[in-house]
Design a protein around this motif. Structure first.
Motif, PDB file in Angstrom:
ATOM      1  N   HIS A  69     -10.531 -48.925  23.283  1.00 52.25           N
ATOM      2  CA  HIS A  69      -9.329 -49.532  23.852  1.00 52.25           C
ATOM      3  C   HIS A  69      -9.096 -49.168  25.313  1.00 52.25           C
ATOM      4  O   HIS A  69      -7.958 -48.949  25.733  1.00 52.25           O
ATOM      5  N   MET A  70     -10.170 -49.117  26.094  1.00 52.76           N
ATOM      6  CA  MET A  70     -10.018 -48.790  27.512  1.00 52.76           C
ATOM      7  C   MET A  70      -9.384 -49.924  28.310  1.00 52.76           C
ATOM      8  O   MET A  70      -8.831 -49.692  29.381  1.00 52.76           O
ATOM      9  N   GLU A  71      -9.438 -51.151  27.792  1.00 53.95           N
ATOM     10  CA  GLU A  71      -8.845 -52.252  28.538  1.00 53.95           C
ATOM     11  C   GLU A  71      -7.332 -52.131  28.605  1.00 53.95           C
ATOM     12  O   GLU A  71      -6.708 -52.717  29.483  1.00 53.95           O
ATOM     13  N   LEU A  77      -7.284 -44.148  34.908  1.00 48.38           N
ATOM     14  CA  LEU A  77      -7.996 -43.522  33.789  1.00 48.38           C
ATOM     15  C   LEU A  77      -9.320 -44.241  33.526  1.00 48.38           C
ATOM     16  O   LEU A  77     -10.335 -43.598  33.295  1.00 48.38           O
ATOM     17  N   ARG A  78      -9.287 -45.565  33.587  1.00 48.12           N
ATOM     18  CA  ARG A  78     -10.529 -46.326  33.389  1.00 48.12           C
ATOM     19  C   ARG A  78     -11.568 -45.943  34.422  1.00 48.12           C
ATOM     20  O   ARG A  78     -12.728 -45.712  34.094  1.00 48.12           O
ATOM     21  N   ARG A  79     -11.174 -45.873  35.685  1.00 50.29           N
ATOM     22  CA  ARG A  79     -12.099 -45.497  36.751  1.00 50.29           C
ATOM     23  C   ARG A  79     -12.620 -44.081  36.551  1.00 50.29           C
ATOM     24  O   ARG A  79     -13.813 -43.829  36.742  1.00 50.29           O
ATOM     25  N   ALA A  80     -11.758 -43.160  36.180  1.00 47.43           N
ATOM     26  CA  ALA A  80     -12.187 -41.771  35.983  1.00 47.43           C
ATOM     27  C   ALA A  80     -13.237 -41.683  34.882  1.00 47.43           C
ATOM     28  O   ALA A  80     -14.242 -40.996  35.026  1.00 47.43           O
ATOM     29  N   VAL A  81     -13.034 -42.393  33.800  1.00 48.93           N
ATOM     30  CA  VAL A  81     -13.991 -42.356  32.690  1.00 48.93           C
ATOM     31  C   VAL A  81     -15.286 -43.045  33.074  1.00 48.93           C
ATOM     32  O   VAL A  81     -16.379 -42.503  32.906  1.00 48.93           O
ATOM     33  N   VAL A  85     -19.102 -41.330  33.793  1.00 49.95           N
ATOM     34  CA  VAL A  85     -20.243 -41.685  32.943  1.00 49.95           C
ATOM     35  C   VAL A  85     -21.362 -42.293  33.775  1.00 49.95           C
ATOM     36  O   VAL A  85     -22.533 -41.962  33.575  1.00 49.95           O
ATOM     37  N   ILE A  86     -21.037 -43.165  34.710  1.00 50.54           N
ATOM     38  CA  ILE A  86     -22.066 -43.763  35.560  1.00 50.54           C
ATOM     39  C   ILE A  86     -22.772 -42.689  36.375  1.00 50.54           C
ATOM     40  O   ILE A  86     -24.003 -42.687  36.478  1.00 50.54           O
ATOM     41  N   PHE A  87     -22.017 -41.754  36.939  1.00 51.68           N
ATOM     42  CA  PHE A  87     -22.631 -40.657  37.686  1.00 51.68           C
ATOM     43  C   PHE A  87     -23.571 -39.846  36.794  1.00 51.68           C
ATOM     44  O   PHE A  87     -24.692 -39.530  37.192  1.00 51.68           O
ATOM     45  N   LEU A  88     -23.125 -39.510  35.587  1.00 52.61           N
ATOM     46  CA  LEU A  88     -23.966 -38.713  34.692  1.00 52.61           C
ATOM     47  C   LEU A  88     -25.225 -39.465  34.271  1.00 52.61           C
ATOM     48  O   LEU A  88     -26.307 -38.872  34.183  1.00 52.61           O
ATOM     49  N   ILE A  89     -25.119 -40.754  34.024  1.00 54.66           N
ATOM     50  CA  ILE A  89     -26.299 -41.541  33.644  1.00 54.66           C
ATOM     51  C   ILE A  89     -27.278 -41.629  34.809  1.00 54.66           C
ATOM     52  O   ILE A  89     -28.488 -41.445  34.627  1.00 54.66           O
ATOM     53  N   LEU A  90     -26.772 -41.898  36.016  1.00 56.81           N
ATOM     54  CA  LEU A  90     -27.656 -41.944  37.181  1.00 56.81           C
ATOM     55  C   LEU A  90     -28.317 -40.596  37.428  1.00 56.81           C
ATOM     56  O   LEU A  90     -29.505 -40.524  37.766  1.00 56.81           O
TER      57      LEU A  90
END
Length: 116
Positions: A69-71, A77-81, A85-90
């Protein structure tokens, strides 16, 4: 005060269909392995692997968006999450590529040979 129940059946089916289509596309690509995608290298990996990584990240994001339910959350909060995650995956992809290249170089150029 009345509370009405809202059915999410259509939304669940929509999410199911989107995730199924992306997964079926991944499986078909994995079975067929198109030559132009499999033999074209981009930043140390073939293009087919990059497509798999991108589609997997898309599915993970879509699952978080729909089922966690992030939408409905605030944009901050959406940006922080998502950015975390994008940083960790990269970072994980970078580490895997660098370490994998190093290990390959050690086995290729040293007296130690592939024994597995």
């Amino acid at each position: 005060m009345s509370h009405e129940h809202v059915s999410n059946t259509n939304r669940i089916w929509k999410v199911f269909i989107i995730l199924s289509v992306v997964t079926i596309f991944e499986v078909i690509l994995g079975i067929i392995k198109p030559e132009p995608l499999h033999m074209t290298n981009l930043v140390g990996m073939n293009l087919l692997n990059w497509i798999f990584i991108i589609l997997t990240v898309f599915k993970a994001y879509f699952i978080v968006w729909a089922f966690m339910h992030m939408e409905g959350e605030t944009p901050a909060l959406r940006r922080a999450v998502v950015w975390t995650v994008i940083f960790l995956i990269l970072y994980l992809v970078f580490i895997l590529l660098v370490e994998g290249h190093y290990v390959f170089g050690v086995f290729k150029n040293a007296t130690i040979k592939w024994n597995f």
